[in-house]
Design a protein around this motif. Sequence first.
Motif, PDB file in Angstrom:
ATOM      1  N   UNK A 152     -30.025 102.389  58.233  1.00 23.62           N
ATOM      2  CA  UNK A 152     -28.975 102.300  57.165  1.00 23.62           C
ATOM      3  C   UNK A 152     -28.358 100.827  57.022  1.00 23.62           C
ATOM      4  N   UNK A 153     -28.331 100.127  58.195  1.00 23.45           N
ATOM      5  CA  UNK A 153     -27.882  98.878  58.221  1.00 23.45           C
ATOM      6  C   UNK A 153     -28.322  98.237  59.532  1.00 23.45           C
ATOM      7  N   UNK A 154     -28.400  96.976  59.422  1.00 28.36           N
ATOM      8  CA  UNK A 154     -28.800  96.230  60.648  1.00 28.36           C
ATOM      9  C   UNK A 154     -27.881  95.234  61.096  1.00 28.36           C
ATOM     10  N   UNK A 156     -28.039  92.286  62.206  1.00 27.44           N
ATOM     11  CA  UNK A 156     -28.388  90.943  62.162  1.00 27.44           C
ATOM     12  C   UNK A 156     -28.651  90.752  60.624  1.00 27.44           C
ATOM     13  N   UNK A 157     -29.110  91.935  59.772  1.00 31.11           N
ATOM     14  CA  UNK A 157     -29.528  91.420  58.580  1.00 31.11           C
ATOM     15  C   UNK A 157     -28.894  92.222  57.318  1.00 31.11           C
ATOM     16  N   UNK A 158     -27.885  93.000  57.948  1.00 28.41           N
ATOM     17  CA  UNK A 158     -27.051  93.788  56.955  1.00 28.41           C
ATOM     18  C   UNK A 158     -27.759  95.008  56.346  1.00 28.41           C
ATOM     19  N   UNK A 159     -27.474  95.371  54.946  1.00 28.85           N
ATOM     20  CA  UNK A 159     -27.974  96.750  54.500  1.00 28.85           C
ATOM     21  C   UNK A 159     -29.448  96.466  54.512  1.00 28.85           C
ATOM     22  N   UNK A 160     -29.858  97.821  54.672  1.00 29.77           N
ATOM     23  CA  UNK A 160     -31.254  98.038  54.948  1.00 29.77           C
ATOM     24  C   UNK A 160     -32.180  98.499  53.477  1.00 29.77           C
ATOM     25  N   UNK A 161     -32.880  98.149  52.980  1.00 30.00           N
ATOM     26  CA  UNK A 161     -33.278  98.876  51.710  1.00 30.00           C
ATOM     27  C   UNK A 161     -34.343  99.930  52.082  1.00 30.00           C
ATOM     28  N   UNK A 162     -34.109 101.277  51.288  1.00 31.21           N
ATOM     29  CA  UNK A 162     -34.731 102.058  51.458  1.00 31.21           C
ATOM     30  C   UNK A 162     -36.510 101.774  51.660  1.00 31.21           C
ATOM     31  N   UNK A 163     -36.832 100.915  50.827  1.00 32.72           N
ATOM     32  CA  UNK A 163     -38.147 100.505  50.971  1.00 32.72           C
ATOM     33  C   UNK A 163     -38.723 100.251  52.410  1.00 32.72           C
ATOM     34  N   UNK A 164     -37.858  99.505  53.211  1.00 37.21           N
ATOM     35  CA  UNK A 164     -38.164  99.116  54.600  1.00 37.21           C
ATOM     36  C   UNK A 164     -38.448 100.558  55.476  1.00 37.21           C
ATOM     37  N   UNK A 165     -37.471 101.570  55.078  1.00 35.92           N
ATOM     38  CA  UNK A 165     -37.554 102.760  56.077  1.00 35.92           C
ATOM     39  C   UNK A 165     -38.909 103.611  55.417  1.00 35.92           C
ATOM     40  N   UNK A 183     -31.857 107.016  62.150  1.00 39.50           N
ATOM     41  CA  UNK A 183     -30.619 106.317  62.942  1.00 39.50           C
ATOM     42  C   UNK A 183     -29.988 105.451  62.162  1.00 39.50           C
ATOM     43  N   UNK A 184     -28.458 105.869  62.278  1.00 39.99           N
ATOM     44  CA  UNK A 184     -27.412 104.962  61.744  1.00 39.99           C
ATOM     45  C   UNK A 184     -26.846 104.317  62.897  1.00 39.99           C
ATOM     46  N   UNK A 185     -27.808 103.206  63.715  1.00 46.90           N
ATOM     47  CA  UNK A 185     -27.439 102.745  64.770  1.00 46.90           C
ATOM     48  C   UNK A 185     -26.182 102.223  65.196  1.00 46.90           C
ATOM     49  N   UNK A 186     -25.833 101.348  64.151  1.00 47.86           N
ATOM     50  CA  UNK A 186     -24.550 100.826  64.132  1.00 47.86           C
ATOM     51  C   UNK A 186     -23.241 101.532  63.357  1.00 47.86           C
TER      52      UNK A 186
END
Length: 318
Positions: A152-154, A156-165, A183-186
């Motif tokens: 959901x969010x990184x 280092x790079x912020x918001x994670x697009x659904x496409x990456x998942x 996993x919402x790791x952070x």
Amino acid sequence: MSALDLRLPKAVTLVEVGLRDGLQSVGHMVPTATKVRLLQALYAAGVRAMEVTSFVSPKAVSQFTDAEEVARAALALPGLRVSALIPNLRGWERARGVGVREVTVVIGATDRFNMANVRMTVDQSLAQLAGIMEAVGAEPGVAVEVGIAVAFGCPYTGRVPLAAVRRIIDRSVELGVGSVSLADTIGVATPLDVVAGLTGVRAACPNLPLSLHLHDTRGMGLANALAALHVGVTTFDGAVGGLGGCPFAPGATGNVATDDLNNMLTGMGIATGINQDGLLACGGILHDEVTVDLPSHALRVFLGQATGRGDPNGVNAG
Ligand code: COA
Ligand code: ZN
């Protein structure tokens, strides 16, 4: 109003990850005997699915040099689903060596996080996964889950697009992976992010078993779990006492506490099979023997009552 009126599930599986995600952020080596005591106490409380250790490089995480020993102790408990985290083929070989039949391959949704975590790009991790699936293919009855970190969010790079998942999931499904954990790791997701992520994945892969791995960094853990229940998720990771964090994700704090999840679910009439008092006693073991900060709300109430300190029910609060 009952769980039935809200169209919530009647039962949920809580996967205890305290012995893995929980302990990986503890700075000192926790004695194997304490880990085994915790494992057995969790089992006695009714926990029947646990991620018990990590077959990772001891140079990356020194806490798990005893992975084989802890896994063996877990495998001796009848009816316990024992899983372990693996980052690579070497991890699978070690897990297989002791008889572990469920593994989670962790892949970060972004190259930056994945490089920090396992020193591979996402594509390199997917190539490792292909090798693991090929090796596993020769072993009947082994379940491989892909755990998508920072889904959901990184950091280092912020918001994670659904496409990456989706990219990781699509390849995982092609390779024959049995289930995926988001996993919402952070701990940055909101309930709407959780619903959007889960429904997005579901739309593409309606039959893929999905679970949720939440961190409570910003206090969203239970709210996110409740949102996920509404869209049909029935498997959640949790760590006893709310212990946890990722050494490779700056600022990451504990998992949503299994004891808080169990308190919410059973309080709403949703069966987990886990005895809350037994779970709280496990938190007590962590508190006494591991001496780490334990953010669980339910545990704080319990410890306040056990020691006579504090005023957990706010009876005397203004
Ligand atoms: N178990 C035990 N040892 C392992 C291993 C494993 N699964 N994988 C690699 N190693 C050992 C190698 O044998 C090598 O040892 P040596 O230096 O004595 O020869 C050393 O670790 C480095 O191996 P290499 O393949 O070069 O790995 P790396 O340094 O690029 O690190 C990982 C890659 C994946 C092994 C490492 O980053 C790792 O274990 N990360 C896990 C991180 C984690 O647990 N994060 C939290 C979970 S989300
Ligand atoms: Zn985690």
